[in-house]
Design an enzyme around this catalytic site. Structure first.
Site, PDB file in Angstrom:
ATOM      1  N   ASP A 146       0.852  -1.190   0.000  1.00 62.34           N
ATOM      2  CA  ASP A 146       0.000   0.000   0.000  1.00 62.34           C
ATOM      3  C   ASP A 146       0.894   1.249   0.000  1.00 62.34           C
ATOM      4  O   ASP A 146       1.821   1.322  -0.801  1.00 62.34           O
ATOM      5  CB  ASP A 146      -0.969  -0.035   1.196  1.00 62.34           C
ATOM      6  CG  ASP A 146      -2.093   0.980   1.087  1.00 62.34           C
ATOM      7  OD1 ASP A 146      -3.132   0.674   0.475  1.00 62.34           O
ATOM      8  OD2 ASP A 146      -1.926   2.092   1.636  1.00 62.34           O
ATOM      9  N   HIS A 164      -4.712  -7.708   0.527  1.00 60.74           N
ATOM     10  CA  HIS A 164      -3.949  -6.466   0.524  1.00 60.74           C
ATOM     11  C   HIS A 164      -3.060  -6.320   1.760  1.00 60.74           C
ATOM     12  O   HIS A 164      -1.984  -5.725   1.681  1.00 60.74           O
ATOM     13  CB  HIS A 164      -4.952  -5.309   0.454  1.00 60.74           C
ATOM     14  CG  HIS A 164      -4.336  -3.960   0.278  1.00 60.74           C
ATOM     15  ND1 HIS A 164      -3.568  -3.625  -0.816  1.00 60.74           N
ATOM     16  CD2 HIS A 164      -4.385  -2.847   1.060  1.00 60.74           C
ATOM     17  CE1 HIS A 164      -3.173  -2.367  -0.703  1.00 60.74           C
ATOM     18  NE2 HIS A 164      -3.652  -1.878   0.423  1.00 60.74           N
ATOM     19  N   TYR A 186      -2.818  11.116   0.667  1.00 58.38           N
ATOM     20  CA  TYR A 186      -3.410  10.957  -0.662  1.00 58.38           C
ATOM     21  C   TYR A 186      -3.310  12.257  -1.453  1.00 58.38           C
ATOM     22  O   TYR A 186      -3.037  12.254  -2.653  1.00 58.38           O
ATOM     23  CB  TYR A 186      -4.869  10.516  -0.534  1.00 58.38           C
ATOM     24  CG  TYR A 186      -5.027   9.081  -0.115  1.00 58.38           C
ATOM     25  CD1 TYR A 186      -5.352   8.101  -1.053  1.00 58.38           C
ATOM     26  CD2 TYR A 186      -4.842   8.686   1.205  1.00 58.38           C
ATOM     27  CE1 TYR A 186      -5.496   6.770  -0.680  1.00 58.38           C
ATOM     28  CE2 TYR A 186      -4.979   7.366   1.597  1.00 58.38           C
ATOM     29  CZ  TYR A 186      -5.304   6.414   0.643  1.00 58.38           C
ATOM     30  OH  TYR A 186      -5.429   5.095   1.025  1.00 58.38           O
TER      31      TYR A 186
END
Length: 375
Positions: free
Chosen positions: A175, A353, A302
């Site tokens: 990630d 994930h 982000y």
């Protein structure tokens, strides 16, 4: 070493009481008009988790475990970085820095620390483990200025490893940890001798799209699903992290619902997130967002760096592990175009994930193979 300060967690009881009071005052929405997770976290699933959080969950157990492992703070470029540092007893242990992502934390690695530092097999590689919390995550400081993207974080990790006395080390991540670890390799941060990714990044060529293999068809299908149904959170955090942050910082139930949906969507499970992780594991992780009130600060990464999830050429040794329920799977053919020294590729049977969290034994085996080939 004088620049590194010990850190002990001792959350005041009043903060835990405040959490319970906020849960008690929750104003719940009506039940969703569907019988699955297609509209988001179902009311019944969230109420079940929140009831356990309110009445049975024990934060002090998590707090004690983190304190026992050894927590520290160091300042890099004016920002406090929280990290765990667990040394192996083995003289030949390899220094390894591992980076979590969103909506994760250092909690993701709790099941692999002992296996990596103290392997049962004396012939297996051993590691000195460094687990930093990303800026704005966990108990790291919250950046007050822009610029803390993955490239700067990668350089900061280099400073951290140097302060710990490690002049040759390895890096690992998935990630955001994959983006940071890739940035370390691309920038060739001094000291880094190789990396492992459990979320390798690659992109297809026009030739791939014209005649895709089964693995490529799977990857393309997953990418379309992510874009159509699974990326709303990232667009919000990429464009308006402050707006979503108000709810995440103020409402424990809102925070839990935001994170639980991704635990369900991104783990290798049979329909329930509890097929992959326990309620305690998930709540330990949620507490590392709730207690430091970092719903907004974590989302800002982000805004800073979402464009960094792109293929980049790496010339130092790379190893990768492809878990079947990865949200953005990358076939080996796509990845090895950019990884010039790909020393190991593992196609895994199970896992999603959150590789270290979901499949700790398989994850450890992969790291031993990966870094054993780079030692």
């Amino acid at each position: 070493m004088s620049m590194i300060r010990p850190f002990t967690l001792a959350v005041p009881e009043a903060e835990l009481d405040d959490l319970k009071a906020r849960i008690d005052l929750t104003r719940w929405p009506e039940k969703e008009p569907v019988a699955d997770w297609s509209q988001g976290t179902p009311l019944a699933a969230l109420k079940d988790l929140v009831s356990y959080w309110r009445n049975q969950y024990d934060w002090r157990a998590c707090e004690a475990r983190l304190n026992a492992l050894g927590q520290f703070i160091t300042e890099v470029d004016g920002l406090d970085i929280h990290f765990l540092h667990v040394r192996s007893a083995r003289a030949d242990a390899m220094p390894l820095i591992m980076t979590h992502g969103w909506p994760g934390s250092v909690i993701e690695f709790m099941g692999v620390i002992d296996r990596l530092t103290n392997p049962d097999d004396p012939a297996a590689p051993a590691f000195h483990i460094v687990l930093p919390s990303l800026p704005g995550y966990g108990f790291s400081g919250k950046p007050k200025v822009t610029g803390w993207g993955v490239e700067k974080i990668g350089r900061a990790w280099g400073q951290l490893m140097a302060r710990l006395g490690y002049d040759r080390w390895f890096a690992q991540g998935g990630d955001w940890g994959s983006a940071v670890t890739t940035a370390i390799a691309v920038q060739q941060v001094p000291g880094c001798a190789g990396i492992h990714l459990n979320m390798p990044i690659g992109r297809p060529t026009e030739a791939d799209l014209a005649n895709p293999t089964p693995a490529e068809l799977k990857a393309l299908g997953a990418l379309k699903h992510y874009q159509d149904w699974d990326s709303g959170y990232s667009k919000q955090q990429q464009t308006r992290p402050q707006t979503v942050g108000y709810g995440l910082v103020d409402s424990p139930v809102g925070l839990a619902g935001w994170i639980l949906e991704k635990i369900w969507a991104w783990t290798d499970n049979g329909g329930s997130p509890w097929d992959a992780l326990s309620r305690d594991q998930v709540l330990d992780n949620i507490m590392l967002y709730w207690l430091p009130a970092n719903g907004a600060s974590s989302a800002r990464l982000y805004w800073e760096s979402f464009g960094s999830f792109a293929p980049q050429e790496i010339v130092i040794p790379v190893a990768a592990s492809a878990f079947p329920r990865e949200i953005l799977p990358t076939p080996r053919k796509w990845a090895e175009r950019n990884y010039r020294k790909l020393v190991h590729w593992g196609d895994m049977e199970r896992g999603g994930h959150f590789a270290a969290w979901e499949q700790p034994e398989a994850f450890v085996r992969e790291l031993r193979l990966a870094f054993g080939a780079m030692a």
